[in-house]
Design an enzyme around this catalytic site. Structure first.
Site, PDB file in Angstrom:
ATOM      1  N   ARG A 102     -76.937 -15.377 117.623  1.00  0.00           N
ATOM      2  CA  ARG A 102     -77.055 -15.947 118.822  1.00  0.00           C
ATOM      3  C   ARG A 102     -76.403 -17.461 118.789  1.00  0.00           C
ATOM      4  O   ARG A 102     -76.767 -18.117 117.811  1.00  0.00           O
ATOM      5  CB  ARG A 102     -78.392 -16.084 119.260  1.00  0.00           C
ATOM      6  CG  ARG A 102     -78.294 -16.957 120.532  1.00  0.00           C
ATOM      7  CD  ARG A 102     -80.200 -16.881 121.257  1.00  0.00           C
ATOM      8  NE  ARG A 102     -80.177 -15.631 121.883  1.00  0.00           N
ATOM      9  CZ  ARG A 102     -81.333 -15.406 122.880  1.00  0.00           C
ATOM     10  NH1 ARG A 102     -81.941 -16.312 123.102  1.00  0.00           N
ATOM     11  NH2 ARG A 102     -81.235 -14.191 123.221  1.00  0.00           N
ATOM     12  N   HIS A 129     -74.479 -10.551 126.783  1.00  0.00           N
ATOM     13  CA  HIS A 129     -75.686 -10.323 126.292  1.00  0.00           C
ATOM     14  C   HIS A 129     -76.014  -8.804 126.068  1.00  0.00           C
ATOM     15  O   HIS A 129     -76.950  -8.089 126.829  1.00  0.00           O
ATOM     16  CB  HIS A 129     -77.102 -10.993 127.132  1.00  0.00           C
ATOM     17  CG  HIS A 129     -78.285 -11.137 126.536  1.00  0.00           C
ATOM     18  ND1 HIS A 129     -78.456 -10.931 125.132  1.00  0.00           N
ATOM     19  CD2 HIS A 129     -79.331 -11.712 126.805  1.00  0.00           C
ATOM     20  CE1 HIS A 129     -79.852 -11.344 124.786  1.00  0.00           C
ATOM     21  NE2 HIS A 129     -80.334 -11.918 125.926  1.00  0.00           N
ATOM     22  N   GLN A 132     -79.834  -7.113 125.488  1.00  0.00           N
ATOM     23  CA  GLN A 132     -80.468  -7.213 126.562  1.00  0.00           C
ATOM     24  C   GLN A 132     -80.289  -6.025 127.671  1.00  0.00           C
ATOM     25  O   GLN A 132     -81.510  -5.367 128.009  1.00  0.00           O
ATOM     26  CB  GLN A 132     -80.250  -8.410 127.475  1.00  0.00           C
ATOM     27  CG  GLN A 132     -81.088  -8.737 128.844  1.00  0.00           C
ATOM     28  CD  GLN A 132     -82.513  -9.099 128.692  1.00  0.00           C
ATOM     29  OE1 GLN A 132     -82.757  -9.922 127.690  1.00  0.00           O
ATOM     30  NE2 GLN A 132     -83.162  -8.178 129.352  1.00  0.00           N
ATOM     31  N   ASP A 224     -81.307 -13.928 136.934  1.00  0.00           N
ATOM     32  CA  ASP A 224     -81.353 -14.805 135.754  1.00  0.00           C
ATOM     33  C   ASP A 224     -81.411 -16.267 136.004  1.00  0.00           C
ATOM     34  O   ASP A 224     -81.148 -16.666 136.951  1.00  0.00           O
ATOM     35  CB  ASP A 224     -79.870 -14.347 134.956  1.00  0.00           C
ATOM     36  CG  ASP A 224     -80.074 -15.160 133.434  1.00  0.00           C
ATOM     37  OD1 ASP A 224     -80.994 -15.641 133.091  1.00  0.00           O
ATOM     38  OD2 ASP A 224     -78.894 -15.099 132.996  1.00  0.00           O
ATOM     39  N   CYS A 264     -84.148 -11.208 132.881  1.00  0.00           N
ATOM     40  CA  CYS A 264     -84.125 -11.087 131.369  1.00  0.00           C
ATOM     41  C   CYS A 264     -85.185 -11.852 130.646  1.00  0.00           C
ATOM     42  O   CYS A 264     -85.392 -11.541 129.626  1.00  0.00           O
ATOM     43  CB  CYS A 264     -82.740 -11.482 130.878  1.00  0.00           C
ATOM     44  SG  CYS A 264     -82.083 -13.045 131.478  1.00  0.00           S
ATOM     45  N   ARG A 292     -87.067  -4.591 124.809  1.00  0.00           N
ATOM     46  CA  ARG A 292     -86.323  -5.199 123.848  1.00  0.00           C
ATOM     47  C   ARG A 292     -86.621  -4.672 122.455  1.00  0.00           C
ATOM     48  O   ARG A 292     -85.625  -4.603 121.685  1.00  0.00           O
ATOM     49  CB  ARG A 292     -86.439  -6.607 123.914  1.00  0.00           C
ATOM     50  CG  ARG A 292     -86.395  -7.291 125.290  1.00  0.00           C
ATOM     51  CD  ARG A 292     -84.423  -7.291 125.819  1.00  0.00           C
ATOM     52  NE  ARG A 292     -83.887  -7.923 124.859  1.00  0.00           N
ATOM     53  CZ  ARG A 292     -83.460  -9.217 124.442  1.00  0.00           C
ATOM     54  NH1 ARG A 292     -84.097 -10.036 125.413  1.00  0.00           N
ATOM     55  NH2 ARG A 292     -82.502  -9.708 123.782  1.00  0.00           N
TER      56      ARG A 292
HETATM   57  N1   CP Z   1     -84.035 -12.254 127.208  1.00  0.00           N
HETATM   58  C1   CP Z   1     -83.900 -12.983 126.204  1.00  0.00           C
HETATM   59  O1   CP Z   1     -82.989 -12.925 125.472  1.00  0.00           O
HETATM   60  O2   CP Z   1     -84.859 -13.866 125.777  1.00  0.00           O
HETATM   61  P1   CP Z   1     -84.940 -15.055 124.813  1.00  0.00           P
HETATM   62  O3   CP Z   1     -83.830 -16.029 125.144  1.00  0.00           O
HETATM   63  O4   CP Z   1     -86.292 -15.426 124.529  1.00  0.00           O
HETATM   64  O5   CP Z   1     -84.462 -14.246 123.612  1.00  0.00           O
HETATM   65  N1  NVA Z   2     -78.122 -16.614 130.906  1.00  0.00           N
HETATM   66  C1  NVA Z   2     -79.436 -17.036 130.020  1.00  0.00           C
HETATM   67  C2  NVA Z   2     -79.906 -15.844 129.534  1.00  0.00           C
HETATM   68  C3  NVA Z   2     -81.044 -16.111 128.472  1.00  0.00           C
HETATM   69  C4  NVA Z   2     -81.665 -14.903 128.043  1.00  0.00           C
HETATM   70  C5  NVA Z   2     -78.793 -18.093 129.059  1.00  0.00           C
HETATM   71  O1  NVA Z   2     -77.572 -17.882 128.402  1.00  0.00           O
HETATM   72  O2  NVA Z   2     -79.597 -18.988 128.720  1.00  0.00           O
END
Ligand code: CP
Ligand code: NVA
Length: 308
Positions: A102, A129, A132, A224, A264, A292
């Site tokens: 990530r 993502h 997700q 989101d 999400c 998830r």
């Molecule tokens: N939706 C999601 O990816 O959540 P986190 O940022 O908590 O992993």
């Molecule tokens: N769009 C958000 C998603 C988090 C799961 C981000 O990138 O922070």
């Protein structure tokens, strides 16, 4: 072995297989069966951004599959002190069996994958993502019993989650309407890619600045956060730019009566979604979060072993 960096290089069949496998793994665990599909496999998680769901569900998931995990935060590796991505990927490939990354730039995950001899899974970048969206499709399948002939409405920021949802929806043949404020649209190259996919699958795609138009007759309404990780300094401006894009009860009334609401998470109540919607009867956000866990197990098995 293969990587899982975005949904772009997955076929419709592969996406459907992942959803089916995720459902199968969920039902096995609910019956108390934990098959060690990835016995003794080591999963590394390299995270330079925060995470609740992705991190915990991957760690628990690999344990349920008989493997184990190592969490490598942003100050834990020599990467943070200038060791190259290439060297890090080559070294970690000698110890680990799978990696979830990530981070900010998609190019970093791609570079890592280029030098990695073990599967690399994108656990979120600024662009995509993909893990997700497999869980989201699982949730839609559980609720609606099918992954076609449905309309998804996405209202809000056109970044990573929206872009990945669009690519997945256009491959599977969902209709999808996207309402974003000016300046926060999904990138043009993603829209062109999705339009090409839509021609093959028969999806109808709509891009608008009007949330009401997007949500009309939708089966699924998705949003989101307005302030993604890395955008914290622009928070005040972004909240102004997104005025009128909150998913409210009035907006939900324009969707089908049995429409579900997805997010999400993490969610910011009374910004992108009103509390009464996210905490209301149409919301499936906690099933989505639960999925998830099972979607990630399906992805780990698929990239390691192929179809089982
Ligand atoms: N939706 C999601 O990816 O959540 P986190 O940022 O908590 O992993
Ligand atoms: N769009 C958000 C998603 C988090 C799961 C981000 O990138 O922070």
């Amino acid at each position: 072995m293969r990587h899982f960096l975005s949904l772009n290089d997955l076929t419709k069949d592969e996406i459907l297989y992942l959803v089916e496998l995720a459902c199968r793994l969920k039902s096995e665990v609910k019956k108390g069966f934990f098959f060690p599909y990835l016995k003794n496999k080591a999963l590394g998680l390299i995270f330079t951004k925060a995470s609740t769901r992705t991190r915990v569900s991957f760690e628990v998931g690999i344990n349920q599959l008989g493997g184990y995990s190592l969490y490598l935060g942003k100050n834990d590796l020599q990467l943070g002190r200038g060791e190259t991505i290439e060297d890090t990927a080559k070294v970690l490939s000698r110890y680990l069996d799978l990696i979830v990354i990530r981070t900010y730039a998609q190019s970093e995950v791609e570079e890592f994958a280029k030098y990695s001899s073990i599967p690399v899974i994108n656990g979120l970048t600024d662009d995509w993502h993909p893990t997700q969206i497999i869980a989201d499709f699982q949730t839609i399948f559980e609720e609606k019993g099918r992954l076609k002939d449905l309309k998804i409405a996405y209202v809000g920021d056109g970044n990573n989650v929206a872009a990945t949802l669009l690519v997945g929806a256009s491959k599977l043949g969902f209709d999808m309407a996207v309402a974003t404020p000016k300046g926060n649209e999904i990138k043009n190259e993603v829209i062109s890619f999705a339009k090409d996919e839509a021609k093959k699958s028969g999806s109808n795609l709509i891009f608008t600045y009007n949330p009401a138009e997007a949500v009309k007759n939708a089966d699924v309404v998705y949003t989101d956060t307005w302030v993604s990780m890395g955008q914290e300094e622009e928070k005040e401006k972004r909240i102004k730019d997104f005025e009128g894009y909150q998913v409210t009860r009035d907006l939900m009334k324009l969707a089908k009566e049995d429409a579900i609401f997805l997010h999400c998470l993490p969610a910011y109540r009374d910004f992108e979604v009103s509390s009464e919607v996210i905490d209301g009867p149409q919301s499936r956000v906690f099933d989505e979060a639960e999925n998830r866990l099972h979607a990630h197990k399906a992805i780990m098995i698929f990239v390691s072993l192929g179809r089982i």
